[in-house]
Design an enzyme around this catalytic site. Structure first.
Site, short mmCIF file in Angstrom:
data_model
loop_
_atom_site.label_atom_id
_atom_site.label_comp_id
_atom_site.label_asym_id
_atom_site.label_seq_id
_atom_site.Cartn_x
_atom_site.Cartn_y
_atom_site.Cartn_z
N HIS A 57 -41.10 12.62 14.25
CA HIS A 57 -42.52 12.67 14.64
C HIS A 57 -42.80 13.83 15.59
O HIS A 57 -43.84 13.83 16.26
CB HIS A 57 -42.92 11.36 15.30
CG HIS A 57 -42.65 10.15 14.49
ND1 HIS A 57 -43.17 9.98 13.23
CD2 HIS A 57 -41.89 9.05 14.74
CE1 HIS A 57 -42.76 8.81 12.74
NE2 HIS A 57 -41.98 8.23 13.63
N HIS A 220 -44.56 6.34 9.27
CA HIS A 220 -43.25 6.26 8.62
C HIS A 220 -43.39 6.22 7.11
O HIS A 220 -42.43 5.92 6.40
CB HIS A 220 -42.49 5.01 9.08
CG HIS A 220 -42.37 4.90 10.56
ND1 HIS A 220 -43.23 4.14 11.32
CD2 HIS A 220 -41.49 5.46 11.42
CE1 HIS A 220 -42.88 4.22 12.59
NE2 HIS A 220 -41.84 5.03 12.68
#
Length: 336
Positions: A57, A220
């Site tokens: 991320h 995700h």
């Protein structure tokens, strides 16, 4: 799969080593525990901030370690929570005598492991720990990884604003209060044009035909609300703005506007992000929403996913002042 890597099982530690090499005066990396620290700790008597989560991320979370934001970030494997030992090491290392705030995205593994770490720290060292869990995603109530709403874009704003409060020397209770207030005032919604490819899997996480997009995607690659035919940017902006405004808290007292954060998911050109922000700005103006501050760019990504997310935070004078305070980190620099 085409990736700039050496070995699948070495991606995270080698990326951390690269961060340390790129920012030697700003960051220090503990390779054993996979924790990113400020190169120079903050002054004694100030609250420290620790966050973390699965890698993939970036720049969240390690890129936000530095003056005005985090004191440490724990890096889990890709899309996998850091383990309690990492969090314990980070919390113990950064405490400056005023306690530590844990900022945790609402994913089951993250919440459980940070909770376990806080209990261990309390038993072993007596360091006072407060926790704020971010849960701003309006797309779904529960998901593959969560009970309740996912913590997404507002996490960046919490780390910035709470970090500024800690830098001022406020006590732990005050830093936790402002962090919780930012989370409560924020709502987010994301979308994807493509899936992402986790190196260990070697293929896209899900199939998304070229003529379709996923609305309400998670960071995700979790499924969102629904799939729809690909549409012009103006229509996509509408599908992000409308559900956020439907759940955005009303102004408490005098309206100070919103902080608007248009985030890239990792593979969307900045050209397209600014185009999207322009469409969002039109919709907010039409809805009578004043944008007090804005942020556009890749700040909480999903590897190589193409798409974007929008976060709106109903701002107070206090939030805006702390937002404007200096921050010096690899991933975000403001006022310095």
């Amino acid at each position: 799969m085409k990736k700039l890597i050496n070995a699948i099982d070495a991606v995270v530690p080698e990326a951390l080593a690269g961060m340390a090499a790129a920012h030697p005066g700003e960051l220090r990396v503990d390779p054993e525990h996979r924790v990113v620290y400020r190169a120079t700790p903050k002054a004694e008597g100030k609250v420290a901030l620790v966050s973390g989560g699965g890698s993939g991320h970036e720049p969240l979370h390690g890129g936000f370690v530095g003056t005005g934001m985090l004191d440490a970030a724990c890096a889990g494997e890709i899309f996998t929570s850091p383990v309690p030992d990492q969090i314990v090491a980070a919390t113990t290392e950064v405490d400056r005598g005023a306690g530590v705030l844990h900022i945790v995205k609402n994913y089951t593994g993250d919440v459980m492991n940070f909770e376990m770490a806080a209990e261990i720290v309390d038993m072993e060292s007596g360091i006072k720990v407060a926790t704020v869990v971010t849960n701003d995603d309006v797309a779904v109530e529960d998901s593959l990884y969560t009970a309740g709403r996912r913590g997404v874009g507002v996490t960046v704003l919490v780390e910035k604003i709470a970090g500024a409060a800690a830098e001022e020397g406020r006590p732990l209770e005050e830093v936790a209060r402002i962090a919780g207030a930012v989370n409560a005032a924020g709502r987010s919604m994301g979308m994807a044009l493509t899936s992402c490819t986790v190196p260990a899997n070697g293929k896209p996480s899900f199939d998304l035909p070229d003529n379709e997009m996923e609305i309400g995607i998670g960071i995700h690659g979790e499924p969102g609300r629904h799939r729809a035919p690909i549409a012009p940017a103006a229509e996509i902006a509408k599908r992000l703005v409308e559900p956020i405004l439907a759940e955005l808290p009303v102004a408490d007292g005098e309206d100070r506007g919103v902080i608007a954060f248009l985030n890239g998911m990792g593979a969307t050109p900045l050209l397209e992000l600014y185009l999207m922000y322009g469409e969002v700005a039109k919709l907010l103006d039409a809805a009578g929403i004043t944008v007090a501050r804005s942020l556009v760019g890749d700040y909480i990504t999903s590897l190589d996913m193409a798409g974007c997310s929008l976060t709106l935070v109903r701002a107070t004078d206090e939030m805006l002042r702390l937002w404007d305070a200096p921050a010096v980190t690899p991933g975000l620099r403001m006022g310095a």
